[in-house]
Design a protein around this motif. Structure first.
Motif, PDB file in Angstrom:
ATOM      1  N   ARG A 240      37.713   4.033 -13.110  1.00 35.09           N
ATOM      2  CA  ARG A 240      39.037   3.441 -13.278  1.00 35.09           C
ATOM      3  C   ARG A 240      39.961   3.919 -12.167  1.00 35.09           C
ATOM      4  O   ARG A 240      39.743   4.976 -11.563  1.00 35.09           O
ATOM      5  N   LYS A 241      41.020   3.153 -11.920  1.00 32.52           N
ATOM      6  CA  LYS A 241      41.988   3.496 -10.898  1.00 32.52           C
ATOM      7  C   LYS A 241      43.394   3.237 -11.418  1.00 32.52           C
ATOM      8  O   LYS A 241      43.616   2.318 -12.208  1.00 32.52           O
ATOM      9  N   ILE A 242      44.339   4.056 -10.977  1.00 33.04           N
ATOM     10  CA  ILE A 242      45.741   3.871 -11.344  1.00 33.04           C
ATOM     11  C   ILE A 242      46.535   3.528 -10.096  1.00 33.04           C
ATOM     12  O   ILE A 242      46.454   4.223  -9.078  1.00 33.04           O
ATOM     13  N   LEU A 243      47.293   2.442 -10.174  1.00 34.41           N
ATOM     14  CA  LEU A 243      48.165   2.022  -9.082  1.00 34.41           C
ATOM     15  C   LEU A 243      49.606   2.313  -9.485  1.00 34.41           C
ATOM     16  O   LEU A 243      50.108   1.762 -10.465  1.00 34.41           O
ATOM     17  N   VAL A 244      50.256   3.195  -8.744  1.00 31.76           N
ATOM     18  CA  VAL A 244      51.651   3.544  -9.003  1.00 31.76           C
ATOM     19  C   VAL A 244      52.520   2.714  -8.063  1.00 31.76           C
ATOM     20  O   VAL A 244      52.488   2.898  -6.843  1.00 31.76           O
ATOM     21  N   GLU A 245      53.286   1.783  -8.639  1.00 32.53           N
ATOM     22  CA  GLU A 245      54.044   0.827  -7.834  1.00 32.53           C
ATOM     23  C   GLU A 245      55.528   1.174  -7.775  1.00 32.53           C
ATOM     24  O   GLU A 245      56.134   1.537  -8.785  1.00 32.53           O
ATOM     25  N   ASN A 246      56.097   1.034  -6.579  1.00 27.59           N
ATOM     26  CA  ASN A 246      57.546   1.136  -6.377  1.00 27.59           C
ATOM     27  C   ASN A 246      58.134   2.498  -6.746  1.00 27.59           C
ATOM     28  O   ASN A 246      59.291   2.578  -7.183  1.00 27.59           O
ATOM     29  N   ALA A 247      57.353   3.561  -6.576  1.00 27.74           N
ATOM     30  CA  ALA A 247      57.897   4.899  -6.805  1.00 27.74           C
ATOM     31  C   ALA A 247      58.922   5.223  -5.717  1.00 27.74           C
ATOM     32  O   ALA A 247      58.782   4.795  -4.565  1.00 27.74           O
ATOM     33  N   ASN A 248      59.936   5.995  -6.066  1.00 30.41           N
ATOM     34  CA  ASN A 248      60.962   6.312  -5.083  1.00 30.41           C
ATOM     35  C   ASN A 248      60.447   7.319  -4.053  1.00 30.41           C
ATOM     36  O   ASN A 248      59.363   7.893  -4.197  1.00 30.41           O
ATOM     37  N   THR A 249      61.233   7.525  -3.021  1.00 35.27           N
ATOM     38  CA  THR A 249      60.817   8.370  -1.902  1.00 35.27           C
ATOM     39  C   THR A 249      60.519   9.793  -2.338  1.00 35.27           C
ATOM     40  O   THR A 249      59.553  10.418  -1.865  1.00 35.27           O
ATOM     41  N   THR A 250      61.316  10.331  -3.260  1.00 35.77           N
ATOM     42  CA  THR A 250      61.114  11.708  -3.719  1.00 35.77           C
ATOM     43  C   THR A 250      59.769  11.859  -4.420  1.00 35.77           C
ATOM     44  O   THR A 250      59.029  12.813  -4.177  1.00 35.77           O
ATOM     45  N   VAL A 251      59.462  10.920  -5.305  1.00 36.95           N
ATOM     46  CA  VAL A 251      58.180  10.976  -6.022  1.00 36.95           C
ATOM     47  C   VAL A 251      57.022  10.876  -5.032  1.00 36.95           C
ATOM     48  O   VAL A 251      56.049  11.647  -5.104  1.00 36.95           O
ATOM     49  N   ARG A 252      57.115   9.972  -4.093  1.00 37.92           N
ATOM     50  CA  ARG A 252      56.031   9.776  -3.118  1.00 37.92           C
ATOM     51  C   ARG A 252      55.832  11.022  -2.251  1.00 37.92           C
ATOM     52  O   ARG A 252      54.703  11.453  -2.003  1.00 37.92           O
ATOM     53  N   ARG A 253      56.934  11.605  -1.813  1.00 36.48           N
ATOM     54  CA  ARG A 253      56.840  12.785  -0.956  1.00 36.48           C
ATOM     55  C   ARG A 253      56.248  13.973  -1.709  1.00 36.48           C
ATOM     56  O   ARG A 253      55.396  14.705  -1.186  1.00 36.48           O
ATOM     57  N   CYS A 254      56.685  14.178  -2.954  1.00 35.74           N
ATOM     58  CA  CYS A 254      56.159  15.291  -3.753  1.00 35.74           C
ATOM     59  C   CYS A 254      54.674  15.110  -4.040  1.00 35.74           C
ATOM     60  O   CYS A 254      53.903  16.085  -4.048  1.00 35.74           O
ATOM     61  N   TRP A 255      54.251  13.881  -4.273  1.00 37.28           N
ATOM     62  CA  TRP A 255      52.834  13.585  -4.511  1.00 37.28           C
ATOM     63  C   TRP A 255      52.000  14.023  -3.308  1.00 37.28           C
ATOM     64  O   TRP A 255      50.945  14.643  -3.450  1.00 37.28           O
ATOM     65  N   GLU A 256      52.493  13.720  -2.123  1.00 39.08           N
ATOM     66  CA  GLU A 256      51.793  14.101  -0.898  1.00 39.08           C
ATOM     67  C   GLU A 256      51.792  15.612  -0.695  1.00 39.08           C
ATOM     68  O   GLU A 256      50.765  16.211  -0.355  1.00 39.08           O
ATOM     69  N   LEU A 257      52.927  16.257  -0.914  1.00 40.32           N
ATOM     70  CA  LEU A 257      53.039  17.698  -0.714  1.00 40.32           C
ATOM     71  C   LEU A 257      52.140  18.486  -1.666  1.00 40.32           C
ATOM     72  O   LEU A 257      51.642  19.564  -1.318  1.00 40.32           O
ATOM     73  N   LEU A 258      51.919  17.950  -2.854  1.00 36.16           N
ATOM     74  CA  LEU A 258      51.064  18.619  -3.829  1.00 36.16           C
ATOM     75  C   LEU A 258      49.580  18.356  -3.584  1.00 36.16           C
ATOM     76  O   LEU A 258      48.721  18.885  -4.294  1.00 36.16           O
ATOM     77  N   GLY A 259      49.267  17.535  -2.602  1.00 38.66           N
ATOM     78  CA  GLY A 259      47.874  17.297  -2.233  1.00 38.66           C
ATOM     79  C   GLY A 259      47.154  16.256  -3.059  1.00 38.66           C
ATOM     80  O   GLY A 259      45.929  16.127  -2.976  1.00 38.66           O
ATOM     81  N   TYR A 260      47.911  15.480  -3.827  1.00 36.19           N
ATOM     82  CA  TYR A 260      47.262  14.466  -4.650  1.00 36.19           C
ATOM     83  C   TYR A 260      46.994  13.176  -3.868  1.00 36.19           C
ATOM     84  O   TYR A 260      46.282  12.290  -4.356  1.00 36.19           O
ATOM     85  N   ASP A 261      47.568  13.069  -2.676  1.00 39.64           N
ATOM     86  CA  ASP A 261      47.323  11.907  -1.828  1.00 39.64           C
ATOM     87  C   ASP A 261      45.965  12.087  -1.144  1.00 39.64           C
ATOM     88  O   ASP A 261      45.868  12.313   0.061  1.00 39.64           O
ATOM     89  N   ASP A 262      44.937  11.961  -1.979  1.00 43.70           N
ATOM     90  CA  ASP A 262      43.576  12.285  -1.537  1.00 43.70           C
ATOM     91  C   ASP A 262      42.620  11.236  -2.106  1.00 43.70           C
ATOM     92  O   ASP A 262      42.763  10.838  -3.272  1.00 43.70           O
ATOM     93  N   PRO A 263      41.643  10.780  -1.332  1.00 47.05           N
ATOM     94  CA  PRO A 263      40.700   9.768  -1.838  1.00 47.05           C
ATOM     95  C   PRO A 263      39.945  10.211  -3.093  1.00 47.05           C
ATOM     96  O   PRO A 263      39.465   9.364  -3.855  1.00 47.05           O
ATOM     97  N   GLY A 264      39.858  11.507  -3.302  1.00 46.67           N
ATOM     98  CA  GLY A 264      39.155  11.987  -4.488  1.00 46.67           C
ATOM     99  C   GLY A 264      39.946  11.840  -5.767  1.00 46.67           C
ATOM    100  O   GLY A 264      39.393  11.993  -6.868  1.00 46.67           O
ATOM    101  N   VAL A 265      41.242  11.564  -5.671  1.00 51.23           N
ATOM    102  CA  VAL A 265      42.098  11.358  -6.839  1.00 51.23           C
ATOM    103  C   VAL A 265      42.274   9.850  -7.003  1.00 51.23           C
ATOM    104  O   VAL A 265      42.856   9.192  -6.140  1.00 51.23           O
TER     105      VAL A 265
END
Length: 271
Positions: A240-265
């Motif tokens: 299964r996959k989850i698509l997070v749509e239209n998240a604001n800049t803060t949410v997107r940046r924090c997601w990346e900083l926490l390392g979740y912006d990874d193909p394994g997630v």
């Protein structure tokens, strides 16, 4: 487009609404409930009360109303998660054929749920009920007595309704609700207070779809606990996959900083 809404009472309720009403102990429940039902009768709605015996709501009996007592099957037994959803679907279709404007429902949840109800069962029923209501001429108020359920059950119930009525202290930090097939809106704040309820809601939705869309236009903030819950939920059902749509800049940046912006997630943040 449906939006999250909170109010002190049931007066704003209208067709397409799915309201979690946390009834405080000092509230005159029957007075407020009768006002909600009487408003519907004046507007041409068919009334359905799922809860206490018919004698309590005698003024709403057939042909304009339907009174259902779950305890008729035995006190405390409760219904399964399919029962209320199936009943609302059936009676909404019947009300339409009979020429009513809509089906107006009051569901007394302390007489529907068994005493050992779990947050997972609450999320499952309420999310499926919300998906149904969004596509029918119906409005449903789910009445949860504040002293009748454990705090975790109340928190879970409130978070999976688009509309809330009751005291501000009982309001959920976030709300998740149907925005179309396999698409759910998330509004408010997903933080440590709501992370468990958020994880439960997402994991109840994932088995029914390959790609779950979460529309986050109205999501103000998702903290570390919320993001951890999202990533953990995404990994519970391989494939299964989850698509997070239209998240604001803060949410997107924090997601990346926490390392979740990874193909394994199996979560993807998309425009």
């Amino acid at each position: 487009m449906r939006i999250a809404r909170s109010a002190a009472n049931l007066a704003p309720a209208d067709v397409g609404d799915h309201v979690c009403w946390v009834v405080p102990p000092q509230e005159d429940f029957h007075r407020a409930a009768r006002a909600y039902l009487s408003d519907g009768a004046e507007l041409g709605d068919k009334i359905m009360v799922v809860g206490s015996p018919a004698s309590v709501w005698h003024e709403f009996q057939a042909p304009v109303g339907l009174l259902v007592d779950p305890f008729a099957e035995g006190p405390g037994r409760g219904w399964d998660a399919d029962a209320l959803v199936a009943l609302v679907r059936q009676e909404a279709e019947t009300a339409d054929r009979q020429g009513f404007r809509a089906l107006r429902v009051l569901a007394q949840m302390d007489r529907i749920w068994a005493s050992d109800i779990s947050p997972q069962q609450v999320a499952d029923q309420e999310l499926r009920l919300d998906a149904l209501i969004g596509g029918t001429q119906a409005l449903v108020v789910c009445a949860y007595p504040g002293l009748g359920f454990l705090p975790g059950i109340l928190s879970q119930a409130a978070s999976v309704h688009p509309h809330f009525a009751g005291t501000r202290t009982a309001m959920p930090p976030f709300q998740m609700f149907s925005s179309g097939e396999d698409c759910w809106s998330v509004a408010g704040v997903v933080d440590a207070d709501g992370a468990t309820a958020f994880f439960t809601a997402v994991t109840e939705l994932l088995p029914g779809t390959v790609a779950l869309r979460l529309r986050c236009d109205a999501l103000e903030l998702m903290d570390v606990a919320g993001m951890r819950a999202l990533a953990r939920a995404a990994g519970t059902y391989p494939g299964r996959k989850i698509l997070v749509e239209n998240a604001n800049t803060t949410v997107r940046r924090c997601w990346e900083l926490l390392g979740y912006d990874d193909p394994g997630v199996p979560v993807e943040l998309v425009p």
